[in-house]
Design a protein around this motif. Structure first.
Motif, PDB file in Angstrom:
ATOM      1  N   ILE A   8       0.843  -1.202   0.000  1.00  0.00           N
ATOM      2  CA  ILE A   8       0.000   0.000   0.000  1.00  0.00           C
ATOM      3  C   ILE A   8       0.875   1.247   0.000  1.00  0.00           C
ATOM      4  O   ILE A   8       0.583   2.235  -0.678  1.00  0.00           O
ATOM      5  N   GLY A   9       1.972   1.192   0.767  1.00  0.00           N
ATOM      6  CA  GLY A   9       2.906   2.313   0.804  1.00  0.00           C
ATOM      7  C   GLY A   9       3.495   2.597  -0.573  1.00  0.00           C
ATOM      8  O   GLY A   9       3.650   3.764  -0.964  1.00  0.00           O
ATOM      9  N   LEU A  10       3.816   1.540  -1.313  1.00  0.00           N
ATOM     10  CA  LEU A  10       4.328   1.711  -2.673  1.00  0.00           C
ATOM     11  C   LEU A  10       3.299   2.429  -3.554  1.00  0.00           C
ATOM     12  O   LEU A  10       3.634   3.358  -4.300  1.00  0.00           O
ATOM     13  N   LEU A  11       2.041   1.998  -3.444  1.00  0.00           N
ATOM     14  CA  LEU A  11       0.990   2.613  -4.251  1.00  0.00           C
ATOM     15  C   LEU A  11       0.727   4.050  -3.824  1.00  0.00           C
ATOM     16  O   LEU A  11       0.487   4.924  -4.669  1.00  0.00           O
ATOM     17  N   VAL A  12       0.771   4.299  -2.516  1.00  0.00           N
ATOM     18  CA  VAL A  12       0.588   5.667  -2.017  1.00  0.00           C
ATOM     19  C   VAL A  12       1.709   6.570  -2.537  1.00  0.00           C
ATOM     20  O   VAL A  12       1.475   7.706  -2.960  1.00  0.00           O
ATOM     21  N   GLY A  13       2.930   6.049  -2.522  1.00  0.00           N
ATOM     22  CA  GLY A  13       4.066   6.811  -3.039  1.00  0.00           C
ATOM     23  C   GLY A  13       3.896   7.165  -4.509  1.00  0.00           C
ATOM     24  O   GLY A  13       4.110   8.321  -4.916  1.00  0.00           O
ATOM     25  N   LEU A  14       3.475   6.191  -5.307  1.00  0.00           N
ATOM     26  CA  LEU A  14       3.231   6.452  -6.727  1.00  0.00           C
ATOM     27  C   LEU A  14       2.102   7.447  -6.918  1.00  0.00           C
ATOM     28  O   LEU A  14       2.167   8.338  -7.777  1.00  0.00           O
ATOM     29  N   ILE A  34      10.929  15.024  -3.341  1.00  0.00           N
ATOM     30  CA  ILE A  34      10.954  15.583  -1.991  1.00  0.00           C
ATOM     31  C   ILE A  34       9.555  15.557  -1.381  1.00  0.00           C
ATOM     32  O   ILE A  34       9.379  15.243  -0.197  1.00  0.00           O
ATOM     33  N   VAL A  35       8.543  15.870  -2.192  1.00  0.00           N
ATOM     34  CA  VAL A  35       7.151  15.821  -1.703  1.00  0.00           C
ATOM     35  C   VAL A  35       6.800  14.413  -1.233  1.00  0.00           C
ATOM     36  O   VAL A  35       6.224  14.224  -0.148  1.00  0.00           O
ATOM     37  N   VAL A  36       7.155  13.407  -2.042  1.00  0.00           N
ATOM     38  CA  VAL A  36       6.871  12.016  -1.674  1.00  0.00           C
ATOM     39  C   VAL A  36       7.631  11.642  -0.405  1.00  0.00           C
ATOM     40  O   VAL A  36       7.072  10.986   0.496  1.00  0.00           O
ATOM     41  N   ALA A  41       7.854  10.668   5.535  1.00  0.00           N
ATOM     42  CA  ALA A  41       8.347  11.075   6.852  1.00  0.00           C
ATOM     43  C   ALA A  41       7.195  11.385   7.801  1.00  0.00           C
ATOM     44  O   ALA A  41       7.257  11.063   8.997  1.00  0.00           O
ATOM     45  N   ILE A  42       6.145  12.003   7.276  1.00  0.00           N
ATOM     46  CA  ILE A  42       4.959  12.304   8.104  1.00  0.00           C
ATOM     47  C   ILE A  42       4.321  11.006   8.600  1.00  0.00           C
ATOM     48  O   ILE A  42       3.936  10.896   9.772  1.00  0.00           O
ATOM     49  N   CYS A  43       4.205  10.022   7.719  1.00  0.00           N
ATOM     50  CA  CYS A  43       3.640   8.720   8.124  1.00  0.00           C
ATOM     51  C   CYS A  43       4.505   8.050   9.184  1.00  0.00           C
ATOM     52  O   CYS A  43       3.986   7.484  10.160  1.00  0.00           O
ATOM     53  N   LEU A  44       5.823   8.136   9.009  1.00  0.00           N
ATOM     54  CA  LEU A  44       6.735   7.516   9.967  1.00  0.00           C
ATOM     55  C   LEU A  44       6.644   8.194  11.332  1.00  0.00           C
ATOM     56  O   LEU A  44       6.549   7.515  12.369  1.00  0.00           O
ATOM     57  N   LEU A  45       6.639   9.524  11.343  1.00  0.00           N
ATOM     58  CA  LEU A  45       6.533  10.252  12.606  1.00  0.00           C
ATOM     59  C   LEU A  45       5.192  10.004  13.275  1.00  0.00           C
ATOM     60  O   LEU A  45       5.108   9.882  14.506  1.00  0.00           O
ATOM     61  N   GLY A  46       4.150   9.908  12.467  1.00  0.00           N
ATOM     62  CA  GLY A  46       2.825   9.620  13.019  1.00  0.00           C
ATOM     63  C   GLY A  46       2.760   8.257  13.667  1.00  0.00           C
ATOM     64  O   GLY A  46       2.157   8.084  14.728  1.00  0.00           O
ATOM     65  N   SER A  47       3.431   7.270  13.030  1.00  0.00           N
ATOM     66  CA  SER A  47       3.429   5.914  13.591  1.00  0.00           C
ATOM     67  C   SER A  47       4.217   5.839  14.890  1.00  0.00           C
ATOM     68  O   SER A  47       3.886   5.047  15.783  1.00  0.00           O
ATOM     69  N   LEU A  48       5.263   6.675  15.007  1.00  0.00           N
ATOM     70  CA  LEU A  48       6.119   6.636  16.195  1.00  0.00           C
ATOM     71  C   LEU A  48       5.607   7.510  17.322  1.00  0.00           C
ATOM     72  O   LEU A  48       5.642   7.120  18.497  1.00  0.00           O
ATOM     73  N   ILE A  49       5.118   8.705  16.984  1.00  0.00           N
ATOM     74  CA  ILE A  49       4.763   9.691  18.008  1.00  0.00           C
ATOM     75  C   ILE A  49       3.269   9.679  18.337  1.00  0.00           C
ATOM     76  O   ILE A  49       2.876   9.613  19.503  1.00  0.00           O
TER      77      ILE A  49
END
Length: 219
Positions: A8-14, A34-36, A41-49
């Protein structure tokens, strides 16, 4: 689940990369990447914080998929041919994996406690007479389908059993269950799980870490 989140992450990135063409047609490839990357990074920070812990891990895996796309497009996105190849390969891999997983998915059902056939009926009655029986036993039911009868034993009287997932790994059928107290009147709680096929090895595990063994082979 983690594999699906990565895909899903791959598809979201595309998808995010494609959207940059809609909102910023003249932007160069570096800024699109950079936008992608920022979205990942937002998803990663959201998952951690924000979410944190085990619950946040799937979204962390999703961010890895987004990062993968950003890295691939950072190196090859400047060339339209390579860009098309990346889209084609990723989308094809996702479709093939989902199709393969769907076609090989184990069909299972939880049977109602009614007449299944002589063997299962006799065994279910035996469980209530010999309440010390704990573990699973396999049967062949109608049209060659398989059935597993799992009993919890007298110490778990008053509990019920819920099947969470059934999957296969190599030559093993893995069944995950959850037990919970619901004032059941069964002296030896049990459940019948029907399956279209069974592997040679069977692992039945509870969410509390309990692993149930085959009746007659339990330690």
């Amino acid at each position: 689940m983690f594999i699906y989140m990565y895909l899903i992450g791959l598809l979201v990135g595309l998808g995010c990369y494609s959207l940059t063409y809609l909102f910023a047609k003249d932007t160069d490839n570096s800024r699109r990447v950079i936008v992608v990357f920022i979205i990942g990074a937002i998803c990663l920070l959201g998952s951690l914080i924000i979410i944190g812990g085990f619950a946040g891990m799937p979204f962390g895996v999703l961010s890895v998929g987004i990062f993968t796309v950003s890295i691939l497009l950072a190196f090859f996105g400047g060339n339209s041919l390579w860009k098309k190849a990346i889209y084609t390969i990723i989308i094809s891999c996702v479709v093939l994996f989902v199709s393969f997983d769907y076609l090989n998915k184990v069909d299972y059902w939880v049977g109602k406690k009614v007449n299944y056939g002589d063997e299962v009926d006799l065994y279910s009655q035996q469980l209530q007479k010999h309440t010390n029986i704990k573990g699973y036993k396999t049967f062949t039911v109608s049209e060659g389908d398989k059935a597993i009868v799992l009993s919890l034993g007298e110490k778990m009287a008053g509990n019920n059993i819920e099947v969470l997932d059934v999957k296969e790994k190599a030559n093993t059928t893995i069944i995950k269950i959850r037990t919970f107290y619901n004032q059941s009147n069964e002296k030896n709680p049990w459940i019948m799980i029907g399956l279209n096929r069974l592997k040679s090895n069977i692992v039945i595990m509870d969410t509390d870490g309990t692993i149930y063994k085959e009746v007659g082979k339990a330690d």
